[in-house]
Design a protein around this motif. Structure first.
Motif, mmCIF file in Angstrom:
data_model
loop_
_atom_site.group_PDB
_atom_site.id
_atom_site.type_symbol
_atom_site.label_atom_id
_atom_site.label_comp_id
_atom_site.label_asym_id
_atom_site.label_seq_id
_atom_site.Cartn_x
_atom_site.Cartn_y
_atom_site.Cartn_z
ATOM 1 N N ASP A 17 -2.212 8.415 7.557
ATOM 2 C CA ASP A 17 -3.184 7.518 8.183
ATOM 3 C C ASP A 17 -3.328 7.693 9.688
ATOM 4 O O ASP A 17 -4.444 7.757 10.203
ATOM 5 C CB ASP A 17 -2.812 6.064 7.865
ATOM 6 N N ASP A 65 5.316 -0.435 7.724
ATOM 7 C CA ASP A 65 5.019 -0.224 6.302
ATOM 8 C C ASP A 65 3.520 -0.267 6.090
ATOM 9 O O ASP A 65 2.821 -0.960 6.817
ATOM 10 C CB ASP A 65 5.565 -1.393 5.470
ATOM 11 N N ASN A 66 3.077 0.349 5.019
ATOM 12 C CA ASN A 66 1.643 0.343 4.783
ATOM 13 C C ASN A 66 1.113 -1.009 4.329
ATOM 14 O O ASN A 66 -0.082 -1.176 4.171
ATOM 15 C CB ASN A 66 1.281 1.413 3.758
ATOM 16 N N ARG A 73 -0.350 4.577 -1.940
ATOM 17 C CA ARG A 73 -1.028 5.738 -1.376
ATOM 18 C C ARG A 73 -0.076 6.874 -1.035
ATOM 19 O O ARG A 73 -0.048 7.901 -1.659
ATOM 20 C CB ARG A 73 -1.814 5.320 -0.145
ATOM 21 N N TYR A 92 -5.642 -1.994 6.573
ATOM 22 C CA TYR A 92 -6.517 -1.798 5.422
ATOM 23 C C TYR A 92 -7.456 -2.994 5.318
ATOM 24 O O TYR A 92 -7.015 -4.147 5.432
ATOM 25 C CB TYR A 92 -5.703 -1.687 4.136
ATOM 26 N N GLU A 145 0.864 -4.634 8.134
ATOM 27 C CA GLU A 145 0.016 -5.063 9.244
ATOM 28 C C GLU A 145 -0.238 -6.571 9.223
ATOM 29 O O GLU A 145 -0.371 -7.188 10.289
ATOM 30 C CB GLU A 145 -1.292 -4.265 9.279
ATOM 31 N N ARG A 154 0.804 -1.210 0.000
ATOM 32 C CA ARG A 154 0.000 0.000 0.000
ATOM 33 C C ARG A 154 0.841 1.266 0.000
ATOM 34 O O ARG A 154 0.428 2.281 -0.512
ATOM 35 C CB ARG A 154 -0.946 0.032 1.220
ATOM 36 N N ILE A 155 2.009 1.173 0.615
ATOM 37 C CA ILE A 155 2.773 2.412 0.704
ATOM 38 C C ILE A 155 3.093 2.932 -0.684
ATOM 39 O O ILE A 155 3.086 4.122 -0.934
ATOM 40 C CB ILE A 155 4.058 2.244 1.525
ATOM 41 N N THR A 161 -9.480 2.201 6.037
ATOM 42 C CA THR A 161 -8.387 2.142 6.993
ATOM 43 C C THR A 161 -9.008 2.172 8.381
ATOM 44 O O THR A 161 -9.619 3.159 8.769
ATOM 45 C CB THR A 161 -7.445 3.343 6.841
ATOM 46 N N PHE A 180 0.525 2.749 10.939
ATOM 47 C CA PHE A 180 1.221 2.985 9.672
ATOM 48 C C PHE A 180 2.169 4.165 9.810
ATOM 49 O O PHE A 180 1.887 5.121 10.510
ATOM 50 C CB PHE A 180 0.239 3.255 8.543
ATOM 51 N N GLN A 181 3.286 4.077 9.065
ATOM 52 C CA GLN A 181 4.321 5.081 9.233
ATOM 53 C C GLN A 181 4.171 6.294 8.312
ATOM 54 O O GLN A 181 4.933 7.235 8.416
ATOM 55 C CB GLN A 181 5.685 4.442 8.998
ATOM 56 N N ASP A 182 3.205 6.260 7.398
ATOM 57 C CA ASP A 182 3.039 7.454 6.568
ATOM 58 C C ASP A 182 2.415 8.544 7.424
ATOM 59 O O ASP A 182 1.856 8.274 8.478
ATOM 60 C CB ASP A 182 2.158 7.140 5.359
#
Lengths: 289, 418
Positions: free
Chosen positions: B225, B265-266, B24, B284, B269, B20-21, B189, B220-222
């Motif tokens: 989110d 990381d996205n 998105r 997600y 999970e 996902r990272i 999410t 998540f690290q972004d």
């Protein structure tokens, strides 16, 4: 020696030219660009303009001083552990390695044949909370159920030490290997104990190796971002991770450049102090001996 | 092959090939290239450009070309193998019906990387080679719209969309009035947890503060989110949030931080939940559906009672497209319930046309054995067909201007990368 001709005098410069150009194009120019970026303001869409934006540096320190200090502390710890682990290893290979010296060196270099990221990720597998190491220990009751290594400073420092150990071993080995064993014998003949022979003969002669090893370990460790990214948790982020994200993900180039420069400055000052403390000149003289 | 439609769980494969990272939040860094422009000038040149507004007669002058160049993400289309060749049944049906031949390529692996390739053409006003592309809502899409790189849709050519689209994807915050985009697939999410480890059901964002979960939570690290879910947890609608709200959310996040084990990381999970390293994680919906069907049936995905965040991958026509009429025809075509059903069955994310459910139910009623089981599982899964209550609680991400993005990142980045 010199032929006295013009070409002869030019030769050393010509030989240095390709490497010099390489550094100029791929190091000096980007550094200048970064320096300029670190003083710009704006955003990635409308563009950045040079405005002597010194506040980038103040912001960088305000937002990220924890990560900054943490990186330096980690680097000091890792360099110390590497030195303690590598010195006996290099010593043993240099003096007792015999005909198999190159085999041992090859074994030390062997991990380099596997990708850095894969090796670090395999630590994650080994140190898993319920993995092959911690799982059985927890089952036996030696460790509490909620004990974990991953996502802690210990894991990050462990990973860094593992990844950078060879960088310490090699220069130490080179320095130790050049020491003539008869010097040690001579020390013994002059009634030096094993300990004082080491302290007064071997160790001083190996200082150039220590100097080089510490440098090429400390500097990359301080700016490493792989280990903390893979093995770290919430309070283990290093400045390298922050720079990477701010630059590549957030596109906040001025802030990222300011951080890079602060890191570079801190490292340069540190190295300068360290070189003075150890007496570089003396070190260099020894290395030429 | 006994089950030719699903040789390998496509969703799993997609999950692996398409973290996902990359889709998105990651790499908004097409700007890296523009950074090198600093070599030439003192500043880094921007990308904004003034463009002519779309002529009102644009759509009237278009004719069917019988061709469609369609760029999509890997494994984001129902496929089959015929004689060792991959074919796309729903696209074949489309061709049969409309005469439009589809040149379908799964070439998008990252929003930014793909756009980086076509951006020079867009800027130069040249055709990109694509008539239809799929981009996730977020900074990249905002930029495309802001820079006027997309063709405005003719709403009168979208009857199926008007009739069948789920209300949650109509008129989204990132594209008011669906002026440029239509949803392809969506996901939520929210939170996922392992009931065996938490030993109690998780229903609310505030459950994360339970001291029993200290060091057992991952996020998540972004930078999008975690702040978004936190704001939803605090009762703030992220889409309408102000800088004050962000600062309040930042305080809440700092308060929660000791509970958090790590930022992942996205796509991470599934890994931390199945290994047990995390008891509760931000997740997600689609990824948990995959996880449930690949060895960890216990993990539960929930929409916290305060709500969850909804993201959407969108179809759009880039400027300079050679066959826009064919593209808009296809965009509307996928909103037919039977087509949406075919896609949902394969993709297993949230379908934009909920009527697909009845189609699948009818198919399940006729099927038997393993096929029936798979279909029933899909129909009943709230991850693929979220309940209305869940969707009502779904909130959209904040649309950020480029200045706001900088403020946002400077507030949240230091908390996430602590």
């Amino acid at each position: 020696m010199s032929t006295g001709g013009g070409r002869g005098r030019l030769t050393p410069y010509l030989i240095g030219l390709p490497g010099g150009l390489w550094l100029a194009i791929f190091f000096v120019v980007p550094i200048l660009v970064m320096l300029s970026l670190s003083l710009q303001s704006g955003n990635s869409e409308e563009g950045f303009r040079f405005t002597w934006e010194w506040s980038n540096y103040a912001d960088a320190w305000e937002f990220y001083h924890t990560q900054f200090v943490r990186s330096i502390v980690y680097a000091l710890i890792v360099t110390g552990i590497c030195l303690l682990l590598a010195y006996p290893m290099a010593y043993w290979i240099a003096f007792y390695g015999g005909a198999r010296k190159s085999t041992y060196l090859f074994l030390i270099l062997l991990p380099f044949f596997v990708s850095f990221v894969i090796r670090t990720a395999s630590w994650k597998f080994i140190l898993n909370d319920q993995g092959i190491v911690l799982g059985p220990l927890k089952d036996v009751g030696l460790l509490p159920e909620d004990f974990h290594l991953l996502a802690t400073s210990t894991a990050v420092i462990g990973g860094l030490t593992y990844n950078y150990l060879p960088f310490m071993v090699l220069p130490l080995y080179v320095a130790l290997e050049r020491i003539d064993p008869s010097l040690v014998e001579a020390a013994h003949d002059l009634f030096a104990s094993r300990a004082s022979a080491f302290r007064r003969v071997v160790f001083p002669l190996s200082l150039p190796g220590v100097f080089a090893g510490v440098l090429i370990t400390f500097v990359p460790v301080a700016s490493d971002f792989v280990n903390s990214g893979i093995l770290g948790g919430t309070q283990t982020t290093m400045i390298g991770n922050v720079i990477q994200t701010v630059y590549l993900t957030n596109n906040d180039y001025p802030l990222a450049s300011a951080m890079s420069f602060m890191l570079m400055a801190a490292l340069l000052v540190g190295i300068f102090v360290y070189a003075r403390a150890l007496g570089t000149e003396q070190v260099m003289e020894v290395s030429q001996a | 092959m006994s089950n030719p439609q699903r040789p390998i769980d496509p969703a799993l494969l997609r999950g692996m090939t398409m973290p996902r990272i990359t889709r998105r939040a990651a790499l908004r860094g097409a700007g890296l290239l523009s950074a090198s422009a600093a070599l030439a000038a003192c500043g880094v040149s921007g990308t904004s450009e003034e463009e002519q507004p779309q002529a009102p007669s644009f759509w009237a002058s278009q004719t069917k070309a019988g061709a469609l160049d369609f760029a999509n993400w890997p494994l984001y289309m129902d496929q089959d193998k015929v004689g060792g060749k991959v074919v796309y049944p729903s696209l074949q049906d489309f061709t049969k019906e409309t005469g439009i031949k589809v040149n379908y390529k799964e070439v998008i692996n990252e929003n930014a990387a793909f756009l980086g390739k076509i951006n020079p053409s867009l800027k130069a006003g040249q055709p990109t080679g694509w008539d239809l592309i799929v981009i996730t809502n977020g900074v990249e899409l905002d930029k495309l719209i802001r820079q006027n790189f997309l063709i405005e849709l003719d709403q009168s050519k979208l009857p199926n969309f008007q009739k069948n689209a789920d209300p949650s994807i109509k008129n989204p915050t990132y594209d008011p009035g669906n002026k440029y985009t239509l949803a392809w697939q969506s996901g939520l999410t929210g939170l996922a947890y392992n009931p065996k480890l938490t030993k109690r059901p998780i229903t609310s964002f505030n459950d994360l503060f339970d001291p029993a979960f200290k060091g057992k939570i991952t996020m998540f690290q972004d930078t999008t989110d975690f702040p978004t879910l936190t704001m939803i947890g605090m009762g703030i609608d992220p889409a309408k949030s102000t800088e004050e709200d962000w600062k309040r959310a930042a305080e809440k996040m700092t308060e929660l931080r000791p509970q958090i084990r790590e930022f992942i990381d996205n796509a991470g999970e599934a890994d931390v939940l199945s290994s047990g390293n995390a008891w509760i994680s931000m997740a997600y919906s689609g990824d948990i559906y995959i996880l449930n069907n690949s060895g960890s049936p216990d993990i539960k995905f929930i929409v916290p009672k305060e709500g969850a965040a909804l993201w959407t991958d969108n179809m759009m026509i880039p400027k300079g497209a050679k066959h826009p009429l064919d593209a808009i025809t296809y965009m509307d075509y996928v909103y037919r319930p039977e087509v949406a059903a075919k896609l949902a069955e394969y993709i297993a994310y949230i379908t934009p046309a909920p009527a697909a459910k009845q189609q699948l139910q009818a198919k399940a009623a006729k099927a038997s054995g393993e096929d029936k089981q798979t279909l029933d599982g899909l129909i009943e899964s709230p991850l693929v067909f979220p309940t209305e209550a869940d969707l009502a609680k779904a909130k959209r991400y904040r649309v950020l201007t480029v200045e706001e993005e900088q403020v946002w990142n400077r507030i949240f980045q230091p908390i996430i990368q602590s």
